[in-house]
Design a protein around this motif. Structure first.
Motif, PDB file in Angstrom:
ATOM      1  N   LYS A 190      35.738 -20.939  37.558  1.00 49.92           N
ATOM      2  CA  LYS A 190      36.684 -19.821  37.418  1.00 49.92           C
ATOM      3  C   LYS A 190      36.615 -18.912  38.648  1.00 49.92           C
ATOM      4  O   LYS A 190      37.635 -18.490  39.194  1.00 49.92           O
ATOM      5  CB  LYS A 190      36.385 -19.022  36.152  1.00 49.92           C
ATOM      6  CG  LYS A 190      37.408 -17.909  35.907  1.00 49.92           C
ATOM      7  CD  LYS A 190      37.071 -17.069  34.698  1.00 49.92           C
ATOM      8  CE  LYS A 190      38.100 -15.958  34.504  1.00 49.92           C
ATOM      9  NZ  LYS A 190      38.304 -15.107  35.693  1.00 49.92           N
ATOM     10  N   ALA A 191      35.385 -18.629  39.106  1.00 47.58           N
ATOM     11  CA  ALA A 191      35.217 -17.768  40.283  1.00 47.58           C
ATOM     12  C   ALA A 191      35.846 -18.418  41.523  1.00 47.58           C
ATOM     13  O   ALA A 191      36.522 -17.754  42.318  1.00 47.58           O
ATOM     14  CB  ALA A 191      33.730 -17.491  40.525  1.00 47.58           C
ATOM     15  N   ALA A 192      35.652 -19.735  41.664  1.00 51.54           N
ATOM     16  CA  ALA A 192      36.230 -20.456  42.816  1.00 51.54           C
ATOM     17  C   ALA A 192      37.752 -20.416  42.761  1.00 51.54           C
ATOM     18  O   ALA A 192      38.427 -20.192  43.774  1.00 51.54           O
ATOM     19  CB  ALA A 192      35.735 -21.908  42.828  1.00 51.54           C
ATOM     20  N   LEU A 193      38.297 -20.589  41.553  1.00 48.21           N
ATOM     21  CA  LEU A 193      39.757 -20.572  41.384  1.00 48.21           C
ATOM     22  C   LEU A 193      40.319 -19.175  41.667  1.00 48.21           C
ATOM     23  O   LEU A 193      41.365 -19.038  42.318  1.00 48.21           O
ATOM     24  CB  LEU A 193      40.127 -21.025  39.966  1.00 48.21           C
ATOM     25  CG  LEU A 193      41.616 -21.261  39.706  1.00 48.21           C
ATOM     26  CD1 LEU A 193      42.176 -22.338  40.638  1.00 48.21           C
ATOM     27  CD2 LEU A 193      41.852 -21.652  38.246  1.00 48.21           C
ATOM     28  N   ASP A 194      39.593 -18.143  41.217  1.00 46.17           N
ATOM     29  CA  ASP A 194      40.023 -16.761  41.478  1.00 46.17           C
ATOM     30  C   ASP A 194      40.090 -16.502  42.990  1.00 46.17           C
ATOM     31  O   ASP A 194      41.022 -15.854  43.479  1.00 46.17           O
ATOM     32  CB  ASP A 194      39.063 -15.755  40.824  1.00 46.17           C
ATOM     33  CG  ASP A 194      39.209 -15.729  39.305  1.00 46.17           C
ATOM     34  OD1 ASP A 194      40.211 -16.295  38.809  1.00 46.17           O
ATOM     35  OD2 ASP A 194      38.329 -15.169  38.625  1.00 46.17           O
ATOM     36  N   PHE A 195      39.097 -16.998  43.707  1.00 48.20           N
ATOM     37  CA  PHE A 195      39.087 -16.860  45.166  1.00 48.20           C
ATOM     38  C   PHE A 195      40.316 -17.535  45.766  1.00 48.20           C
ATOM     39  O   PHE A 195      40.999 -16.988  46.617  1.00 48.20           O
ATOM     40  CB  PHE A 195      37.805 -17.494  45.751  1.00 48.20           C
ATOM     41  CG  PHE A 195      36.795 -16.483  46.208  1.00 48.20           C
ATOM     42  CD1 PHE A 195      36.571 -16.261  47.554  1.00 48.20           C
ATOM     43  CD2 PHE A 195      36.063 -15.731  45.292  1.00 48.20           C
ATOM     44  CE1 PHE A 195      35.641 -15.328  47.992  1.00 48.20           C
ATOM     45  CE2 PHE A 195      35.134 -14.796  45.710  1.00 48.20           C
ATOM     46  CZ  PHE A 195      34.921 -14.590  47.062  1.00 48.20           C
ATOM     47  N   ARG A 241      37.368 -20.573  50.640  1.00 49.38           N
ATOM     48  CA  ARG A 241      36.260 -21.055  49.806  1.00 49.38           C
ATOM     49  C   ARG A 241      34.911 -20.699  50.451  1.00 49.38           C
ATOM     50  O   ARG A 241      33.966 -20.312  49.768  1.00 49.38           O
ATOM     51  CB  ARG A 241      36.423 -22.567  49.693  1.00 49.38           C
ATOM     52  CG  ARG A 241      35.306 -23.324  49.033  1.00 49.38           C
ATOM     53  CD  ARG A 241      35.476 -24.818  49.314  1.00 49.38           C
ATOM     54  NE  ARG A 241      34.500 -25.627  48.610  1.00 49.38           N
ATOM     55  CZ  ARG A 241      34.662 -26.099  47.396  1.00 49.38           C
ATOM     56  NH1 ARG A 241      35.762 -25.839  46.715  1.00 49.38           N
ATOM     57  NH2 ARG A 241      33.729 -26.840  46.826  1.00 49.38           N
ATOM     58  N   GLU A 242      34.862 -20.836  51.787  1.00 42.24           N
ATOM     59  CA  GLU A 242      33.600 -20.584  52.506  1.00 42.24           C
ATOM     60  C   GLU A 242      33.184 -19.119  52.489  1.00 42.24           C
ATOM     61  O   GLU A 242      32.073 -18.785  52.904  1.00 42.24           O
ATOM     62  CB  GLU A 242      33.703 -21.073  53.957  1.00 42.24           C
ATOM     63  CG  GLU A 242      33.694 -22.590  54.115  1.00 42.24           C
ATOM     64  CD  GLU A 242      34.989 -23.251  53.631  1.00 42.24           C
ATOM     65  OE1 GLU A 242      34.928 -24.433  53.243  1.00 42.24           O
ATOM     66  OE2 GLU A 242      36.044 -22.585  53.614  1.00 42.24           O
ATOM     67  N   ILE A 254      43.907 -28.638  42.138  1.00 39.83           N
ATOM     68  CA  ILE A 254      43.091 -28.331  43.330  1.00 39.83           C
ATOM     69  C   ILE A 254      41.742 -29.049  43.297  1.00 39.83           C
ATOM     70  O   ILE A 254      41.280 -29.569  44.309  1.00 39.83           O
ATOM     71  CB  ILE A 254      42.786 -26.811  43.414  1.00 39.83           C
ATOM     72  CG1 ILE A 254      44.046 -26.001  43.184  1.00 39.83           C
ATOM     73  CG2 ILE A 254      42.175 -26.445  44.753  1.00 39.83           C
ATOM     74  CD1 ILE A 254      43.756 -24.554  42.897  1.00 39.83           C
ATOM     75  N   TYR A 255      41.099 -29.048  42.129  1.00 36.30           N
ATOM     76  CA  TYR A 255      39.709 -29.514  42.046  1.00 36.30           C
ATOM     77  C   TYR A 255      39.579 -30.826  41.281  1.00 36.30           C
ATOM     78  O   TYR A 255      40.213 -31.009  40.241  1.00 36.30           O
ATOM     79  CB  TYR A 255      38.842 -28.451  41.362  1.00 36.30           C
ATOM     80  CG  TYR A 255      38.876 -27.117  42.050  1.00 36.30           C
ATOM     81  CD1 TYR A 255      38.430 -26.974  43.362  1.00 36.30           C
ATOM     82  CD2 TYR A 255      39.358 -25.977  41.396  1.00 36.30           C
ATOM     83  CE1 TYR A 255      38.466 -25.745  43.998  1.00 36.30           C
ATOM     84  CE2 TYR A 255      39.400 -24.750  42.032  1.00 36.30           C
ATOM     85  CZ  TYR A 255      38.951 -24.635  43.334  1.00 36.30           C
ATOM     86  OH  TYR A 255      38.993 -23.420  43.961  1.00 36.30           O
ATOM     87  N   SER A 256      38.726 -31.716  41.782  1.00 31.66           N
ATOM     88  CA  SER A 256      38.444 -32.979  41.099  1.00 31.66           C
ATOM     89  C   SER A 256      37.593 -32.705  39.865  1.00 31.66           C
ATOM     90  O   SER A 256      36.548 -32.060  39.964  1.00 31.66           O
ATOM     91  CB  SER A 256      37.684 -33.909  42.045  1.00 31.66           C
ATOM     92  OG  SER A 256      37.095 -34.968  41.328  1.00 31.66           O
ATOM     93  N   ASP A 257      38.039 -33.193  38.702  1.00 30.62           N
ATOM     94  CA  ASP A 257      37.268 -32.826  37.502  1.00 30.62           C
ATOM     95  C   ASP A 257      36.012 -33.685  37.303  1.00 30.62           C
ATOM     96  O   ASP A 257      35.201 -33.409  36.429  1.00 30.62           O
ATOM     97  CB  ASP A 257      38.138 -32.790  36.231  1.00 30.62           C
ATOM     98  CG  ASP A 257      38.822 -34.096  35.937  1.00 30.62           C
ATOM     99  OD1 ASP A 257      38.485 -35.083  36.593  1.00 30.62           O
ATOM    100  OD2 ASP A 257      39.697 -34.113  35.049  1.00 30.62           O
TER     101      ASP A 257
END
Length: 274
Positions: A158-163, A170-171, A255-258
């Motif tokens: 969730k934090a990564a997606l919010d970013f 991401r970095e 966006i992200y591989s599950d």
């Protein structure tokens, strides 16, 4: 230097985990008299590199890695399966760790599937993690303990997606953005072997290490690395085909591989004839 090279070449998309583990291990190994063992807790979804990183780390301490008799891997579902045997497991675990650290002070203990560990089992190792010179004549201060857990993965994602949604790189995600969330989330997560654990209560975990969800570009890096490891020339058509076969989330943005890179090897097998 060897650890850094290994992490740079083999672990993809995890700038935080690399940075934290490198600094932690460097500080620990350069300290002639650490006050306590090194205790790392790695969190994130499956396929993001937790197991991989713990293996790389073990190889740097004992070159035979997981095959070394000084590196010990515990799987919650295999070694501690029954809820009504918690008392017995705690005794066995204490005896096992005591015996192995007596034989080799720099033993490495990896506990996988912490999210499936029955609450209370892991508290058995608390005396060995604490700030004691010795416990019953044995010093545990040179040992390394690593927990691997999917618990907290949702918080990290969730934090990564919010970013991502707010247009940040991401970095730019830093440990301070995630570590407080993780320690509280894992402590209060009933599906975590660390639920209400005295190990967290006593602040004995040196670092909660977040593993971010992997994007398609990272999956492609995994495919290329696997092709190279098999001695193939890297074929970008195959790389793209394997990456396309993965499923991604959220449903709209994809966006992200599950599964992270977990099924890369199996999917590459299908394309071997190419």
């Amino acid at each position: 230097a060897a650890l850094k090279a290994q992490l740079d070449n083999r672990l993809f998309g995890q700038h935080l985990a690399k940075d934290v583990v490198l600094k932690a291990v460097l500080g620990f190994s350069n300290n002639p008299s650490p006050k306590k063992p090194l205790m790392l807790s790695l969190h994130g979804w499956a396929g993001t590199g937790k197991n991989f990183l713990s293996q790389i780390l073990a190889e740097q301490v004992h070159p035979a890695g997981l095959r070394s008799k000084f590196v010990h891997l515990f799987l919650a579902t295999l070694h501690f399966p029954h809820h009504d045997q918690v008392k017995l497991y705690k005794e066995q675990l204490q005896n096992w760790i005591r015996g192995n650290v007596s034989a080799c002070p720099s033993s490495v203990f990896i506990f996988d599937e912490m999210d499936k560990m029955h609450p209370g089992v892991i508290d058995a190792i608390k005396p060995f993690l604490d700030y004691y010179e010795e416990v019953d004549g044995v010093s545990y201060r040179k040992a390394i303990f690593i927990f691997l857990s999917n618990a907290g993965g949702d918080l990290i994602n969730k934090a990564a997606l919010d970013f991502w949604m707010s247009g940040k790189r991401r970095e730019d995600i830093q440990l301070k953005d995630l570590e407080p969330l993780l320690s509280v989330g894992v402590f209060n997560n009933k599906n975590s072997g660390l639920w209400h654990s005295s190990i967290i209560d006593r602040n004995l975990i040196d670092y909660f290490v977040p593993f971010l969800p992997l994007e398609q570009k990272h999956v492609k890096m995994c495919v290329r690395a696997e092709m190279t490891a098999r001695g193939y020339a890297v074929d970008e058509k195959v790389v793209q085909a394997v990456a396309d076969e993965m499923t991604y989330f959220p449903k709209e943005q994809k966006i992200y591989s599950d599964k992270g890179c977990k099924t890369v090897q199996a999917k590459l097998d299908i394309h071997e004839d190419l």
